[in-house]
Design a protein around this motif. Structure first.
Motif, PDB file in Angstrom:
ATOM      1  N   LEU A 108       0.843  -1.204   0.000  1.00 59.29           N
ATOM      2  CA  LEU A 108       0.000   0.000   0.000  1.00 59.29           C
ATOM      3  C   LEU A 108       0.875   1.250   0.000  1.00 59.29           C
ATOM      4  CD1 LEU A 108      -2.956  -0.957   2.354  1.00 59.29           C
ATOM      5  CD2 LEU A 108      -2.897  -0.893  -0.142  1.00 59.29           C
ATOM      6  N   MET A 109       0.327   2.263  -0.615  1.00 59.79           N
ATOM      7  CA  MET A 109       1.100   3.484  -0.842  1.00 59.79           C
ATOM      8  C   MET A 109       0.197   4.684  -0.580  1.00 59.79           C
ATOM      9  SD  MET A 109       3.778   4.740  -2.798  1.00 59.79           S
ATOM     10  CE  MET A 109       4.088   4.326  -4.506  1.00 59.79           C
ATOM     11  N   TYR A 110       0.775   5.745  -0.080  1.00 59.98           N
ATOM     12  CA  TYR A 110       0.031   6.976   0.199  1.00 59.98           C
ATOM     13  C   TYR A 110       0.745   8.118  -0.517  1.00 59.98           C
ATOM     14  CZ  TYR A 110      -0.825  11.032   3.235  1.00 59.98           C
ATOM     15  OH  TYR A 110      -1.076  12.264   3.738  1.00 59.98           O
ATOM     16  N   SER A 111       0.030   8.836  -1.334  1.00 55.50           N
ATOM     17  CA  SER A 111       0.659   9.906  -2.127  1.00 55.50           C
ATOM     18  C   SER A 111      -0.093  11.212  -1.957  1.00 55.50           C
ATOM     19  CB  SER A 111       0.641   9.565  -3.615  1.00 55.50           C
ATOM     20  OG  SER A 111       1.146   8.289  -3.833  1.00 55.50           O
ATOM     21  N   PHE A 112       0.612  12.308  -1.743  1.00 64.06           N
ATOM     22  CA  PHE A 112      -0.028  13.621  -1.766  1.00 64.06           C
ATOM     23  C   PHE A 112       1.014  14.679  -2.062  1.00 64.06           C
ATOM     24  CE2 PHE A 112       1.282  15.764   2.166  1.00 64.06           C
ATOM     25  CZ  PHE A 112       1.890  14.719   2.828  1.00 64.06           C
ATOM     26  N   SER A 113       0.550  15.726  -2.726  1.00 65.60           N
ATOM     27  CA  SER A 113       1.398  16.896  -3.027  1.00 65.60           C
ATOM     28  C   SER A 113       2.808  16.492  -3.452  1.00 65.60           C
ATOM     29  CB  SER A 113       1.466  17.833  -1.818  1.00 65.60           C
ATOM     30  OG  SER A 113       0.177  18.232  -1.457  1.00 65.60           O
ATOM     31  N   GLY A 114       2.888  15.565  -4.391  1.00 64.22           N
ATOM     32  CA  GLY A 114       4.175  15.222  -4.976  1.00 64.22           C
ATOM     33  C   GLY A 114       5.021  14.242  -4.189  1.00 64.22           C
ATOM     34  N   VAL A 115       4.553  13.747  -3.035  1.00 65.52           N
ATOM     35  CA  VAL A 115       5.326  12.705  -2.340  1.00 65.52           C
ATOM     36  C   VAL A 115       4.555  11.388  -2.355  1.00 65.52           C
ATOM     37  CG1 VAL A 115       6.875  13.911  -0.743  1.00 65.52           C
ATOM     38  CG2 VAL A 115       4.495  13.606  -0.106  1.00 65.52           C
ATOM     39  N   HIS A 116       5.299  10.319  -2.459  1.00 65.91           N
ATOM     40  CA  HIS A 116       4.711   8.972  -2.486  1.00 65.91           C
ATOM     41  C   HIS A 116       5.302   8.215  -1.318  1.00 65.91           C
ATOM     42  CE1 HIS A 116       3.239   9.995  -6.427  1.00 65.91           C
ATOM     43  NE2 HIS A 116       4.441  10.474  -6.658  1.00 65.91           N
ATOM     44  N   LEU A 117       4.448   7.862  -0.353  1.00 63.99           N
ATOM     45  CA  LEU A 117       4.934   7.242   0.881  1.00 63.99           C
ATOM     46  C   LEU A 117       4.480   5.790   0.938  1.00 63.99           C
ATOM     47  CD1 LEU A 117       4.054  10.214   3.281  1.00 63.99           C
ATOM     48  CD2 LEU A 117       6.184   9.828   2.041  1.00 63.99           C
ATOM     49  N   GLN A 118       5.465   4.916   0.938  1.00 65.38           N
ATOM     50  CA  GLN A 118       5.234   3.471   0.992  1.00 65.38           C
ATOM     51  C   GLN A 118       4.887   3.068   2.428  1.00 65.38           C
ATOM     52  OE1 GLN A 118       6.447   1.970  -2.111  1.00 65.38           O
ATOM     53  NE2 GLN A 118       5.071   0.305  -1.491  1.00 65.38           N
ATOM     54  N   ALA A 119       3.877   2.196   2.574  1.00 66.68           N
ATOM     55  CA  ALA A 119       3.524   1.718   3.919  1.00 66.68           C
ATOM     56  C   ALA A 119       4.603   0.771   4.439  1.00 66.68           C
ATOM     57  CB  ALA A 119       2.185   1.004   3.885  1.00 66.68           C
ATOM     58  N   LYS A 120       5.115   1.041   5.635  1.00 65.43           N
ATOM     59  CA  LYS A 120       6.028   0.095   6.291  1.00 65.43           C
ATOM     60  C   LYS A 120       5.177  -0.996   6.927  1.00 65.43           C
ATOM     61  CE  LYS A 120       9.598   3.511   7.579  1.00 65.43           C
ATOM     62  NZ  LYS A 120       9.048   4.827   7.219  1.00 65.43           N
ATOM     63  N   ASN A 247      -7.045  -1.656  -5.779  1.00 63.98           N
ATOM     64  CA  ASN A 247      -6.972  -1.379  -7.220  1.00 63.98           C
ATOM     65  C   ASN A 247      -7.428   0.037  -7.577  1.00 63.98           C
ATOM     66  OD1 ASN A 247      -9.665  -1.644  -6.843  1.00 63.98           O
ATOM     67  ND2 ASN A 247      -9.896  -3.543  -8.030  1.00 63.98           N
ATOM     68  N   ARG A 248      -7.740   0.844  -6.573  1.00 65.87           N
ATOM     69  CA  ARG A 248      -8.088   2.242  -6.841  1.00 65.87           C
ATOM     70  C   ARG A 248      -6.952   3.170  -6.417  1.00 65.87           C
ATOM     71  NH1 ARG A 248     -13.597   4.081  -4.518  1.00 65.87           N
ATOM     72  NH2 ARG A 248     -14.991   2.372  -5.018  1.00 65.87           N
ATOM     73  N   GLN A 249      -5.853   2.583  -5.916  1.00 67.99           N
ATOM     74  CA  GLN A 249      -4.778   3.379  -5.343  1.00 67.99           C
ATOM     75  C   GLN A 249      -4.167   4.331  -6.342  1.00 67.99           C
ATOM     76  OE1 GLN A 249      -2.557   0.333  -3.281  1.00 67.99           O
ATOM     77  NE2 GLN A 249      -1.172   1.944  -2.673  1.00 67.99           N
ATOM     78  N   LYS A 250      -4.107   5.567  -6.024  1.00 69.30           N
ATOM     79  CA  LYS A 250      -3.392   6.529  -6.855  1.00 69.30           C
ATOM     80  C   LYS A 250      -2.847   7.675  -5.997  1.00 69.30           C
ATOM     81  CE  LYS A 250      -5.298   9.027 -10.142  1.00 69.30           C
ATOM     82  NZ  LYS A 250      -5.352  10.321 -10.169  1.00 69.30           N
TER      83      LYS A 250
END
Ligand SMILES: O=C(O)CCC(=O)C(=O)O
Ligand SMILES: [Fe+2]
Length: 256
Positions: A108-120, A247-250
């Motif tokens: 899972l990944m979290y992205s906002f304002s140009g950063v993409h943060l991978q779930a640890k 499958n909706r992750q963006k």
């Protein structure tokens, strides 16, 4: 009844001024607030509602357990640094006024304002808190965003957590540990523009060990923020448990 405020302690004169500088609110008496006991755990819930806003609030952990969890998270959580702790706005890079970390199910990944943060991967303490939230609410979560505010200068600006990859059937479950902080909801039509409407903000205090559920459609109509509170000298950790539809992750939250 359409507005709630939940207060846990008497404010100082400076804090009163900070509150007053934001728009006034209608208060309700504690005994006017509905108490819901529809979830699996018999903890008392306070429901607060306004046009398009539906939240539930409860004390999930007593002080002793909340203290223990706070201390464990201080040991365990690894926050982002460097470029991952910055956001991009119109091509410029800004430091986030707090520390952030993301944990969750693999991939899972979290992205906002140009950063993409991978779930640890989940830590034992995060699993414990997640499972307590599930037990209390009946909802399951696959991701948590952690915000650490070192004192009252750290804050989060107005935003909505309304991304399409979040499952709308699952509330965002916000657990607070550490310093009590004010939390403010503002209706999108009460912000700016020619069609600005007079809708009072909803203000509450998030206590040590508390759980706030932001149910659908709250994040469609209401922005929320954790404003600067200069009198607050101690840290606070907030965990927002979410369910991401894989499958909706963006993208993740949008800061405005
Ligand atoms: O710290 C809080 O209570 C709010 C955090 C928040 O709004 C978020 O993580 O999206
Ligand atoms: Fe948020």
């Amino acid at each position: 009844m359409d507005k709630f405020v939940i207060r846990h302690r008497k404010r100082s004169a400076v804090e009163e001024d900070e509150w007053k500088s934001e728009e006034p609110i209608k208060k309700c008496q504690e005994d006017e607030c509905e108490v819901e006991e529809e979830f699996s755990q018999p903890i008392p819930w306070q429901k607060f509602e306004a046009e398009g806003l539906d939240c539930d609030y409860s004390l999930l952990f007593d002080k002793e357990e909340a203290d223990r969890l706070f201390n464990q998270l201080e040991e365990e959580v690894v926050y982002f640094t460097g470029d991952k702790a910055k956001i991009q706005v119109y091509g410029k890079s800004y430091s986030v006024p707090r520390k952030q970390a993301t944990y969750g199910d693999e991939g899972l990944m979290y992205s906002f304002s140009g950063v993409h943060l991978q779930a640890k991967p989940w830590t034992p303490t995060l699993e414990h808190i997640r499972d307590a939230v599930t037990k209390a609410t009946g909802h399951t979560f696959n991701f948590v965003l952690i915000n650490r505010y070192k004192n009252g200068h750290d804050h989060i600006g107005e935003h909505r957590d309304d991304e399409r990859e979040l499952d709308p059937a699952c509330p965002i479950a916000s657990v607070s540990l550490g310093a009590v902080r004010d939390f403010i909801f503002r209706h999108k039509d009460a912000r700016t523009g020619s069609s600005k409407r007079q809708i009072e903000p909803v203000k509450l205090e998030l206590a040590h060990g508390s759980l706030l559920l932001m149910n659908y459609p709250t994040n469609t109509y209401w922005y929320h923020s954790l404003p600067v509170r200069k009198k607050v000298k101690t840290p606070r950790i907030n965990l927002t448990f979410r369910r991401i539809v894989k499958n909706r992750q963006k993208t993740g939250i949008k800061m405005e």
